[in-house]
Structure formats: C-alpha cells, structure tokens
Enzyme design. Sequence first.
Site, PDB file in Angstrom:
ATOM      1  CD  GLU A  51      -7.248  -7.459  -4.418  1.00 54.48           C
ATOM      2  OE1 GLU A  51      -6.754  -6.447  -4.947  1.00 54.48           O
ATOM      3  OE2 GLU A  51      -7.462  -7.556  -3.194  1.00 54.48           O
TER       4      GLU A  51
ATOM      5  CE  LYS B  61      -4.122  -3.846   3.240  1.00 50.62           C
ATOM      6  NZ  LYS B  61      -4.780  -2.779   2.482  1.00 50.62           N
TER       7      LYS B  61
ATOM      8  CB  SER C  16      -0.896   0.008   1.243  1.00 51.56           C
ATOM      9  OG  SER C  16      -1.465   1.285   1.450  1.00 51.56           O
TER      10      SER C  16
END
Length: 461
Positions: free
Chosen positions: A290, A283, A277
């Site tokens: 995805e 993160k 992130s």
Amino acid sequence: MALWGGRFTQAADQQFNYFNDSLRFDYRLALQDIDGSIGWAKAIHSVGIITSAELEQLTDALKQIRAEIEPNLAIILQEKAEDIHSWVELQLIKKVGDLGKKLHTGRSRNDQVAVDMKLWCKVQIDSLQHSIYALQQKLVETAKNNQLAVMPGYTHLQRAQPITFAHWCMAYYEMLERDYTRLTDAAKRMNTCPLGSGALAGTAYAINRDQLAQDLGFESATRNSLDSVSDRDHVLELLSAASISMMHLSRFSEDLIIFNSGESHFVELSDRVTSGSSLMPQKKNPDACELVRGKTGRVFGALTGLLTTLKGLPLAYNKDMQEDKEGIFDALETWQACLNISVLVLEDIKVNTDRTQEAAQQGYANATELADYLVMKGIPFREAHHIVGEAVVYAISQKKALEQLTLDEFQKIHTTIIDDVYPILSLDSCLAKRSAKGGVNLERVAEAIDQAEHHLSTKKH
C-alpha cells in the site's frame, strides 16, 4: 558569508537568506562539486591561470575536504553557507588561503551547478539500475519456483483466461527491463559536460572543454553555452523514468493487495512486510504494498512540478531552477526505496496453489477454448462467439462449469459439439494451446525464465 556581496550596500534579510539558501538540500552534491572543482583547477592550469604548484595545492586540499565529508555528508549542515558551491569554496579558502579564491576564475555557479547535477544523476543511474536488477532477479526466482501455479488472468478485474503465477511474475520482469533501459538511454543523453559554459555565454579562457569533459567522466562537452546552463532535461528524464517505473511498481503492488485479500487468498505475504490493526486482532494488512502504491503519487508530483516550473522560464539561468533539486532528491530516493521493498515483499511470498487453481477453474475462463473448438469445426468465429455466450448463460443457470455440462446439454446448444470437447476445456489444454512466443504455455514460460536468467547474467552488477 556570501561570495557575491561587492555590489550590495545592505545585508540580506535573515528571512530571505533562509528562503534563498539551498545548502540544507543541495549538500548532497558535495562530492560532485569537489570533483568538478578538481577538474576545473586542471583546466585553468592548462591556460596559465594557476601554476603547477598551485594546481597541486588546490587538488590536495579538495581531496582532503572530500575525504573528510564522504563518510557522512550531513556534517556539512553544521556550518553555514548559501549553497554547496559556497561551502566548498569557503572550506578551500580555510585550507589554502587566497589561493582558494583563484579557483572560480572563468567559472559561474550556473555551469557549476549544471555539471554537479549531471554528475550526481549519473551516480544515481548506476545505483537505481542495481536496484532494478535485484528486483528482476527476485521476480525470475519467484517465477521459477511457481511455474505450475495456475491462476486466473483478468481483464476488467473479471476472470478472463487461465495463466500461471510465473507468467504474471515475468510480465513485471518485462516492465522493469524497460525501466532499466530507459535509464541507460537517459545516461547516454546526459553524457555531455556543461562546465566551461560560464554564466551563459561561455568562459573567457581558451580551455579545452572536451578534455575537461573527459577528465570528469563525460563523453564530450556540450555544444551551446546558453542551452548548457538552462538545461534540466536530464533531471526531467530521470523523473519521467522514475514515474513510469513507479507506475509499474504500483500496479505490481495493487495486484498483490488483491491477491492477498481474503476474497482471493491467492498469496500470503510475509509478516516482515505486513502489519496488524490496533483494533482488529485478526487483521494482517499489506502495508508495504500500500505504501508503494501511495508513494507513486509523490514521484508523479515531482515530475509535474518541475515541468511546470521550467515551462515558462526564459533563457538562460533563473533562480526558479533551484526547484529542480528537492523534487529529484526525494523522487529518486523514494523510487529506490520502493524497488528495494518490493524485493523484500517477494522474499517470503507464499502462493496458495490449490486456491489459485480452484479460481482458474471458475468464472468460465475456458469459454474462449470452446469458441476456438467451434472454429476448428468450421463455424465462423463471430457465430462461435455467440454460441459460447449462450452456453455460458445456460451453464450459469444450471450452476455448472462449462466442462461439467453433459454431452446432451452441449448438443442442445449446438450439434457440432461432441465428446472430444472435454479435453479442450481442461486447464492443461488452455495453457498448452498458448504456445506462440510470449504465451502462457508452460514450455514458453520456462524458456522466458531461462532467457531472463541468461540476460541478467550478462549485466554487470
């Protein structure tokens, strides 16, 4: 320079040319167009349109063009032409002069593009099957390395019954096997050659179309010229196969996204397929999975788009059919990329076996075992189901797992339950009882892995 301008007294508008021309995407068909042209030269030679010397000259020139562009098809885009058929013909004329203008005798761009697309689709099937095969291999390898990793299986995203990570892997192996065979079936149906169908009514020259088909690697010629130039079923079938397979890959990705979450922590994905992130340094995002999930929609869109385009077209060829290309080019490229990245996702995946086993022991995943236990004691299943439901409610109230209930507590629920229930409620027992073919019994899963390895060894890749 257009190859059809004799009927027209005005030049086409530049805006229309850009709107109409397809070279910017159908250049991908260059090799197939050249191969089809070599086959067509041989066919018109057989009926006396060109001499043997002219056939040799045309064939040599076409092969030269092929050799020049094969390393990098994109160089075609440096020149202007309406479409790939025009480009090849113009290059041929540059090499052999007016002889190049003879090649199109008896041929239409309608049957030319039809054969080009079929030839291209056949090549893609081989490549796609190779990618499916590679992912199947990786799934089997991952399953083999995680045969003892017990985890919860889910229905409705609720813990249902214990399974193994290997069994989960092999579920996706089976899906991919169906994807593989769908391509095999599609290849059989598209193995007919439309060349020689002309614009719609057939060629005016008595060529042997079955011989032409075999020269181009097809089993036989198509049987109806009108159908041949307007058929795009082979494109639809590939888009359908791509859509179904992408649905499988999307589910695979969704499972891994959930398994990789902090709440599950069943698996850890490699740094090679995750990203961080820009704001939150802790993160580690499952971006590869995805993106596979996200790209599924564009493949579905290509199938829906072409179905919608074709549904209202009268026979035979219509310019609308040019819309078959960009969708299939993008969809198959996307599908293959997703297959390949899925292999990479599994490459360094780590299964957190302690966590998966802990989760499998939670959520009352052994409730069905207790119901089966009562059935073996002579209680009808529907009654047993009700009794176990009461047992689960009680266990939840006591914040205990079923196997943590004392014998006195079990006896209060139903007197049929005695101390032989405890081995039945263990994870090992839950797995071992599922010994019918296709079940999660460790021996059955090992057999499934062995059978898959043998099956893969018989495929030629």
